[in-house]
Enzyme design. Sequence first.
Site, short mmCIF file in Angstrom:
data_model
loop_
_atom_site.label_atom_id
_atom_site.label_comp_id
_atom_site.label_asym_id
_atom_site.label_seq_id
_atom_site.Cartn_x
_atom_site.Cartn_y
_atom_site.Cartn_z
N ASP A 96 0.86 -1.18 0.00
CA ASP A 96 0.00 0.00 0.00
C ASP A 96 0.90 1.23 0.00
O ASP A 96 1.76 1.37 0.87
CB ASP A 96 -0.83 -0.05 1.30
N ASP A 196 -2.92 4.61 -2.58
CA ASP A 196 -3.86 5.30 -1.70
C ASP A 196 -4.35 6.62 -2.33
O ASP A 196 -3.54 7.41 -2.82
CB ASP A 196 -3.13 5.60 -0.38
N GLU A 248 -6.88 3.56 -5.50
CA GLU A 248 -8.05 3.91 -4.69
C GLU A 248 -8.55 5.26 -5.19
O GLU A 248 -7.85 6.26 -5.10
CB GLU A 248 -7.69 4.00 -3.21
N HIS A 322 -10.52 -1.68 5.35
CA HIS A 322 -10.23 -1.15 6.69
C HIS A 322 -10.90 0.20 6.94
O HIS A 322 -10.74 0.76 8.02
CB HIS A 322 -8.72 -1.01 6.84
N ASP A 323 -11.58 0.75 5.94
CA ASP A 323 -12.29 2.03 6.12
C ASP A 323 -13.80 1.85 6.17
O ASP A 323 -14.53 2.83 6.33
CB ASP A 323 -11.99 2.98 4.95
C1 GLC Z 1 -7.32 6.09 2.26
C2 GLC Z 1 -7.06 5.01 3.29
C3 GLC Z 1 -7.48 5.52 4.63
C4 GLC Z 1 -6.66 6.73 4.96
C5 GLC Z 1 -6.75 7.79 3.84
C6 GLC Z 1 -5.68 8.81 3.98
O1 GLC Z 1 -8.65 6.36 2.09
O2 GLC Z 1 -7.71 3.83 2.93
O3 GLC Z 1 -7.38 4.55 5.63
O4 GLC Z 1 -7.09 7.29 6.16
O5 GLC Z 1 -6.59 7.23 2.57
O6 GLC Z 1 -4.43 8.25 3.71
#
Ligand code: GLC
Length: 552
Positions: A96, A196, A248, A322-323
Amino acid sequence: MKDFKKSVIYQIYPKSFKDSNGDGIGDLKGVIEKLPYLKQLGIDYIWLTPFYVSPQKDNGYDVADYYRIDEKFGTMADFEELVREGRKLDIEIMLDMVFNHTSTEHSWFKRAMAGEEKYKNYYIIAEPKNGGEPTNWLSKFGGSAWEYIKECNEYYLHLFDVTQADLNWKNKELRQEIFEIVKFWIGKGVKGFRLDVINLVAKPDDYKNDDRGDGRRFYTDGPNIHDYLKEFNRETFGKQADVITVGEMSSTSIENCIRYSAPQEQELSMVFSFHHLKVDYKGGDKWSVMDFDFKQLIQILNLWQVEMQEGNGWNALFWCNHDQPRIVSRFGDDEKYHNKSAKMLATVMHMMRGTPYIYQGEEVGMTNPYFDKIELHRDIESINYYEIAKQQGQNKQQIMRVLQSKSRDNSRTPMQWDTSANAGFTTGTPWISLSENYPNINVEANLRDRNSIYYYYQQLIQLRKDYDIIAYGKYKPLVADHEKIFAYMREYKNQKLLVINNFYGQETKFQCPIDIDEYNHKILISNYADSASYSKEIVIRPYEAVVYHLEK
Ligand code: GLC
Ligand code: CA
């Protein structure tokens, strides 16, 4: 070489997966220990969320050193062992990478604050406007997106926490640093990268107030984003035919996702989008409690499935990460129909077109923990929300109800391995409390029961290997207006898949537009043992999922 279209990816949040030394924090040795378990499940890649040196304000998404592993998680030798041991089992590692921002503890940021021009140019720093913040943009974790720097009377941008300073991708030198990091990890044998919030990195040239929102329309899929990704691809992972990538994509559009992931564009292998997980946001507000809007859900899934195949874009398929809260608690029934609804939701995802991702514990039906005290929470976003809502005068009970349904901590409770103390996750004190249901919902119990959710996931993964239609078939929506049923078709050569799912705990009648008696047909998988003997109008039982394979 693995074909990512026929692969299934398993996401590990190392902090909560398996603790090998009793300090209450999961670690890389814990992951190594559980490789045989993952092999048995059948997965192809492990995506590890960040384990780099970090002050852990956002659980590792605030990176202070991209080249080193935080000692809480282990050593570089542990990581190399993980890559080696994984490979023996034909499991590759996806890392990641957080390149929208760094921690304010990163040496780049510290040097920027000390006034070094070179490093100031790595970040997004702007002058005050009318004596205050440069714009009215809001942080995704609450409050202004700008933080004042006293030393130079300027502001830095942080789209997330105040300790996560946004990087300046307009600076070629910065981009080059990022490429070096990725090459370093490729050199360690990494075969995949999850990038990310990568569609937020391209910021506009000038910073303007957003009179219609929080500023996101200016930087989401922003100017030059496709050029940046093409360059990233060319200079790093694009040179390795066997390295895959998933971006993402926050608040993105289909048009952009096609470009991000269509092979001819040479940007990324696939994309995560989130629209299907906003169907329980009342008036678009995450911090609300609402039953999910079923019609909206299937409309979104159908739309993305249909549109993304035309330009050859490729979706990453997922319910959980995880979110996100646990899906069985969210769109299923985590009590009466725990087993059936978890399997139904799995069927929906794994039979669509794209690469499925399983988040640790999903395969054994882990649920939200229903924390009833703010002290149990660890997530910065949840704690910020709590404070802001309290200041606004909202009632504490109501705030806790919202967190029980939406907090990111819902998915971050420790993995439930067995019935021993702390579910076998740690012999020490876990960094976050466990869900109280671990004596019933755990890996050991799943492995003992042939009818478990685990074995159903195992079967779904195997079907992807056995039937090309699951990976390559064209997607066709089937009925768009049923109150309870989400049904779709896949088509490939002389075959079809017919996928029928009941999203509710009541029986319902379903008139199938396809006459399966015209084909050689069989049931590939179902969550009911005695699945439907078929006739044109069938009764679909509570949370029933059934997949027919049809051949001419
Ligand atoms: C993404 C991650 C999340 C994080 C955010 C900022 O959305 O999945 O967990 O807080 O980015 O890095
Ligand atoms: Ca540990």
